[in-house]
Design a protein around this motif. Structure first.
Motif, PDB file in Angstrom:
ATOM      1  N   THR A 121       0.844  -1.188   0.000  1.00  0.00           N
ATOM      2  CA  THR A 121       0.000   0.000   0.000  1.00  0.00           C
ATOM      3  C   THR A 121       0.883   1.242   0.000  1.00  0.00           C
ATOM      4  OG1 THR A 121      -0.083   0.040   2.420  1.00  0.00           O
ATOM      5  CG2 THR A 121      -1.902  -1.079   1.286  1.00  0.00           C
ATOM      6  N   VAL A 122       0.313   2.314  -0.497  1.00  0.00           N
ATOM      7  CA  VAL A 122       0.894   3.638  -0.346  1.00  0.00           C
ATOM      8  C   VAL A 122      -0.230   4.493   0.216  1.00  0.00           C
ATOM      9  CG1 VAL A 122       1.972   5.629  -1.453  1.00  0.00           C
ATOM     10  CG2 VAL A 122       2.474   3.317  -2.286  1.00  0.00           C
ATOM     11  N   THR A 123      -0.022   5.034   1.412  1.00  0.00           N
ATOM     12  CA  THR A 123      -1.064   5.801   2.075  1.00  0.00           C
ATOM     13  C   THR A 123      -1.057   7.252   1.611  1.00  0.00           C
ATOM     14  OG1 THR A 123       0.374   6.310   3.949  1.00  0.00           O
ATOM     15  CG2 THR A 123      -0.984   4.311   4.118  1.00  0.00           C
ATOM     16  N   ALA A 124      -2.093   7.976   1.975  1.00  0.00           N
ATOM     17  CA  ALA A 124      -2.240   9.375   1.564  1.00  0.00           C
ATOM     18  C   ALA A 124      -1.089  10.243   2.063  1.00  0.00           C
ATOM     19  CB  ALA A 124      -3.578   9.922   2.057  1.00  0.00           C
ATOM     20  N   ASP A 125      -0.463   9.860   3.186  1.00  0.00           N
ATOM     21  CA  ASP A 125       0.655  10.658   3.714  1.00  0.00           C
ATOM     22  C   ASP A 125       1.998  10.285   3.085  1.00  0.00           C
ATOM     23  OD1 ASP A 125       1.368   8.261   4.938  1.00  0.00           O
ATOM     24  OD2 ASP A 125       1.303   9.050   6.978  1.00  0.00           O
ATOM     25  N   GLY A 126       1.998   9.368   2.084  1.00  0.00           N
ATOM     26  CA  GLY A 126       3.224   9.021   1.379  1.00  0.00           C
ATOM     27  C   GLY A 126       4.024   7.907   2.007  1.00  0.00           C
TER      28      GLY A 126
END
Length: 156
Positions: A121-126
Motif C-alpha cells: 500500500t501507499v497511504t495518503a501521507d506518502g
C-alpha cells in the motif's frame, strides 16, 4: 450553461482517478526486513524503493539495500532488483494498493529472481509498505522482504 460546467468538472475528476501510478511515483527511504520461513534473516535502515510510473495503472518497483542487511542476511549476496508491471488500484481514504502475482527479475549481480507475489500500500501521507516473496537463484525456500518507507523525492 451551468449544467455543462458540471459535466466538465466531473470529467476532469474521472481523468485524475485513472492516473494512479503518477500519484505514487517517487523514491521512498525506509527499512527493509527479510525472513525465511518466518525466521528473521536481517534488516537495514539503509534502503530505498523507487516506484516509477509505467502506465496510468502500473508501476515498476526497484528494491535496494539488500547488501546493507545486518544479521543473517548480511552473508547473502543479493543485489538490487526491479519488479515490473505492478498493478495500482485505489482504496479507501486516499490509499493505493499494489499487487502482482508471479514475476521474474534479475538482480544487480545477475542472479535470477523468481517472485511468488507482491502486495503493498501507499497511504495518503506518502508511506509505502511493500511485501514480496521471492527466490534468488536456486534457493529452495522463498525469502519474504518487507519494505516500509516514506516518499522523499518524485520519480516522475
Amino acid at each position: 450553461l451551468s449544467l455543462s460546467t458540471t459535466f466538465v468538472s466531473c470529467s476532469d475528476n474521472d481523468d485524475d482517478d485513472t492516473n494512479l501510478a503518477k500519484e505514487i511515483a517517487g523514491i521512498y527511504n525506509g527499512t527493509l526486513e527479510i525472513s525465511v520461513m518466518g525466521t528473521s534473516y536481517g534488516s537495514t535502515n539503509e534502503c530505498k524503493a523507487v516506484i516509477k510510473r509505467v502506465s496510468d495503472t502500473t508501476v515498476d518497483i526497484t528494491l535496494s539495500g539488500f547488501a546493507n542487511l545486518s544479521g543473517g542476511g548480511g552473508n547473502m549476496s543479493l543485489g538490487n532488483f526491479t519488479i515490473t508491471g505492478v498493478n495500482v488500484t485505489t482504496g479507501a481514504n486516499g490509499t493505493y494498493s499494489l499487487n502482482l502475482g508471479e514475476y521474474e527479475s534479475t538482480d544487480s549481480t545477475d542472479k535470477v529472481i523468481t517472485g511468488e507475489s507482491l502486495s503493498g500500500t501507499v497511504t495518503a501521507d506518502g508511506t509505502a509498505t511493500i511485501n514480496t516473496d521471492f527466490k534468488p537463484g536456486s534457493m529452495p525456500m522463498a525469502i519474504t522482504a518487507v519494505f516500509t518507507g516514506s516518499n522523499t523525492t518524485s520519480a516522475e
